[in-house]
Design an enzyme around this catalytic site. Structure first.
Site, PDB file in Angstrom:
ATOM      1  N   SER A 148      45.326  40.396  43.657  1.00  0.00           N
ATOM      2  CA  SER A 148      45.707  39.026  43.955  1.00  0.00           C
ATOM      3  C   SER A 148      46.653  39.002  45.168  1.00  0.00           C
ATOM      4  O   SER A 148      46.305  39.559  46.204  1.00  0.00           O
ATOM      5  CB  SER A 148      46.344  38.409  42.711  1.00  0.00           C
ATOM      6  OG  SER A 148      46.328  37.018  42.772  1.00  0.00           O
ATOM      7  N   ASP A 322      35.762  35.906  38.014  1.00  0.00           N
ATOM      8  CA  ASP A 322      36.974  35.429  38.710  1.00  0.00           C
ATOM      9  C   ASP A 322      36.593  34.264  39.621  1.00  0.00           C
ATOM     10  O   ASP A 322      36.059  34.458  40.700  1.00  0.00           O
ATOM     11  CB  ASP A 322      37.570  36.588  39.533  1.00  0.00           C
ATOM     12  CG  ASP A 322      38.864  36.195  40.235  1.00  0.00           C
ATOM     13  OD1 ASP A 322      39.234  35.005  40.215  1.00  0.00           O
ATOM     14  OD2 ASP A 322      39.512  37.096  40.807  1.00  0.00           O
ATOM     15  N   HIS A 355      40.201  35.953  36.692  1.00  0.00           N
ATOM     16  CA  HIS A 355      41.098  36.568  37.676  1.00  0.00           C
ATOM     17  C   HIS A 355      42.049  37.577  37.036  1.00  0.00           C
ATOM     18  O   HIS A 355      42.357  38.606  37.624  1.00  0.00           O
ATOM     19  CB  HIS A 355      41.877  35.463  38.381  1.00  0.00           C
ATOM     20  CG  HIS A 355      42.781  35.956  39.465  1.00  0.00           C
ATOM     21  ND1 HIS A 355      42.311  36.688  40.534  1.00  0.00           N
ATOM     22  CD2 HIS A 355      44.117  35.834  39.649  1.00  0.00           C
ATOM     23  CE1 HIS A 355      43.327  36.992  41.321  1.00  0.00           C
ATOM     24  NE2 HIS A 355      44.433  36.496  40.818  1.00  0.00           N
TER      25      HIS A 355
END
Lengths: 378, 200
Positions: A148, A322, A355
């Site tokens: 991320s 995701d 995610h």
């Protein structure tokens, strides 16, 4: 490593200049290290944390039953094997877990910076880490890895200083936020700022804007998991049905989000949330390494860095479910770095966890990352 | 076709230090060989995560993708050679893929197993079924092998698609290799490997 770990702090004596030209004096950097440097000092791996992470990536702090945020990935025999690698993780600039940020005390005034803290960028975050590496005497790293926002830092650091690294590992990330990603962050920021307790950022010493920040975190958590996972986990299950008050959370999913929101405000500073999400939204790797007013990095203009990237290896990982950082954004990363002559591998892990899979889907990531790192051995 | 035989022919065709894309690269053994002996800059494409892990462990750069969905990830002429070895039989849209190979690469190298080979015909004639050797794994309903193409049919396709054969090797049973076509080759050749270019 059975004995507890602790966070160390580096105090920078000289003023730190941000990419914007702003100066921070008395900068502090919180960091942890695991494992030992080898004699050639070439086995270091820098771990980058995401939005709400900290320097405490692995193992346990004394008296704390919860290990670091990526403990499942870092340790003896794990993906980042601390028997073989010297693993470093630091808290990002603008954060609230030991590295200077809006909640830190401004040495000029003796009071917390609040909004007088200068805006920070992903590049500023990695520049701070460059100071930390110098302090630790690490001149070359086997890899830099993160998921991320951690992936954004990995890309920025690698692109700015390719000769510092043998490789990079970028998980569930992007080279730049899409309109949708910016939109979600903006709703989170507005939730914080709409809370009267936020008070223009000046709430230190008073009750912080917990309501706003927890709503921001609730929105975040919706985007971190997949619809399928949410449905399977909560569906339409209810909890506490004989509660007579109207609009009290009754669905399981409401309680879950409520819990996530409350847990977050206990450990995170609302202004840091604003600073860091803005840094994420403003991050644009391609323009940052090709921009005319670039003042940092080995190569001032795009094109001259190509030779340095030759023979460097990259690993990009995405997750099928995701939807916050969809696989196409990982494809774009591979395409961009391949265009700069790096040798980039890509894997898409099948999962329903959305995610958050970069924190929870350990087995697949471990196999892939271990194989990748093993083959880097010079 | 023994892999070793095909691998060494492909190796002879690959120019040193060229850029190579290997579609359906498996555990990366062909690419490893090309990296070692031809110093190529290679990347493999694989659909299976197990194979991805093996490639990475071999130090091979690999891209997880379904090649049936095209090669849109790569720009025109980004490679000198694009290889499709022992993989054609699982491709859903072979014409589309071959066109893609010659878009992203200057040359394409494709190996073909000849379904018209006499032994395959005998098996169908006497047993009324496709041999396990052709199907590789599984039964008729779950084998990944869905394309049964004869040498004749494949060459016809190349002609239709305006693709030139730059070089070829035709494998005979018992280890013989021919460089050019011969009488009754659709019956006698086990398989073949071609280096292809778009007609100019």
């Amino acid at each position: 490593m059975d004995s507890p770990v602790q966070t160390s702090t580096l105090h920078l004596d000289r003023p730190f200049r941000l990419d914007s030209g702003d100066i921070i004096r008395g900068l502090t950097v919180a960091y942890e290290t695991y494992g030992e440097p080898n004699s050639a000092r070439d086995n270091a791996i820098l771990i980058e944390h995401a939005l709400s992470g900290s320097a405490h990536a692995a193992f346990f702090h004394r008296g704390d039953p919860k290990p670091g945020w990526w403990d499942a990935m870092i340790g003896p025999g794990k993906a980042f094997d601390t028997d073989r690698y010297f693993v470093i993780c630091s808290n990002v600039l603008g954060g609230c877990n030991g590295t200077s940020g809006p909640s830190s005390r401004n040495p000029a005034t003796g009071k917390p910076y609040a909004l007088s803290f200068p805006p920070v960028s992903i590049r500023d975050m990695v520049e701070v880490q460059r100071m930390l590496l110098a302090h630790l005497g690490i001149e070359r790293l086997r890899s830099i890895a993160g998921g991320s926002m951690g992936g954004m830092q990995a890309l920025q650091f690698f692109a700015d200083y390719p000769s510092l690294f043998d490789s990079f590992i970028c998980i569930a990330s992007t080279m730049r936020h899409s309109a949708q990603q910016i939109a979600f962050n903006e709703v989170g920021r507005r939730a914080v700022m709409a809370d009267p307790r936020w008070n223009g950022g000046d709430y230190y010493g008073d009750v912080p804007p917990e309501g706003g920040l927890s709503v921001a975190r609730m929105i975040g958590h919706i985007t971190y998991i997949s619809e399928k996972m949410m449905q399977e986990k909560f569906g339409r299950l209810r909890k506490g049905k004989d509660d007579r008050a109207v609009f009290r959370p009754s669905f399981e999913v409401e309680h879950y989000l409520d819990y996530q929101g409350i847990a977050f405000v206990r450990r995170f500073d609302a202004n840091s949330y604003l600073y860091i999400t803005s840094a994420i939204d403003n991050f644009d790797l391609v323009s940052s390494i090709s921009g005319a007013n670039r003042c940092r990095g080995e190569n001032r203009a795009r094109g001259t860095g190509i030779d340095a990237m030759r023979k460097k290896k990259g690993l990009v990982i995405s997750f099928t479910s995701d939807w916050l950082y969809p696989t196409q954004q990982s494809h774009d990363i591979v395409r961009f770095f391949s265009g700069l002559n790096a040798s980039v591998s890509f894997a898409e892990i099948e999962t329903d966890h959305g995610h958050d899979a970069f924190l929870t889907d350990i087995e697949g990531q471990t196999l892939i990352i271990r194989s990748f790192l093993d083959a880097l051995i010079p | 076709m023994i892999p070793e035989q095909t691998h060494s022919i492909i190796e002879q065709w690959i120019e040193p230090e060229s850029r190579v894309l290997d579609l359906g690269c498996g555990d990366g053994s062909l690419l490893s060989r090309l990296v070692r002996d031809r110093r190529v800059e290679g990347i493999g494409v694989e659909i299976s995560q197990d194979m991805i892990v093996k490639c990475l462990a071999n130090g091979i750069s690999v891209y997880q993708a379904d090649i049936d969905r095209g090669l849109s990830q790569w720009d025109d002429l980004s490679f000198d050679f694009v290889i499709l070895n022992a993989t054609l039989q699982v491709i859903h849209r072979p014409h589309g893929l071959i066109n893609e190979m010659l878009r992203v690469g200057r040359s394409a190298i494709i190996s073909v197993s000849n379904f018209g080979f006499v032994r395959n015909r005998i098996r169908v004639f006497f047993d009324g079924r496709i041999s396990r050797e052709v199907r590789i794994t599984g039964s008729w309903h779950n084998t990944p092998v869905i394309r049964f193409v004869s040498l004749e049919e494949f060459l016809h396709s190349l002609h239709e698609m305006d693709i030139d054969i730059v070089d070829a090797r035709y494998f005979l049973p018992w280890g013989g290799v021919m460089k050019t076509r011969a009488v009754l080759d659709n019956l006698l050749v086990k398989g073949a490997v071609f280096m292809l270019k778009r007609e100019t």
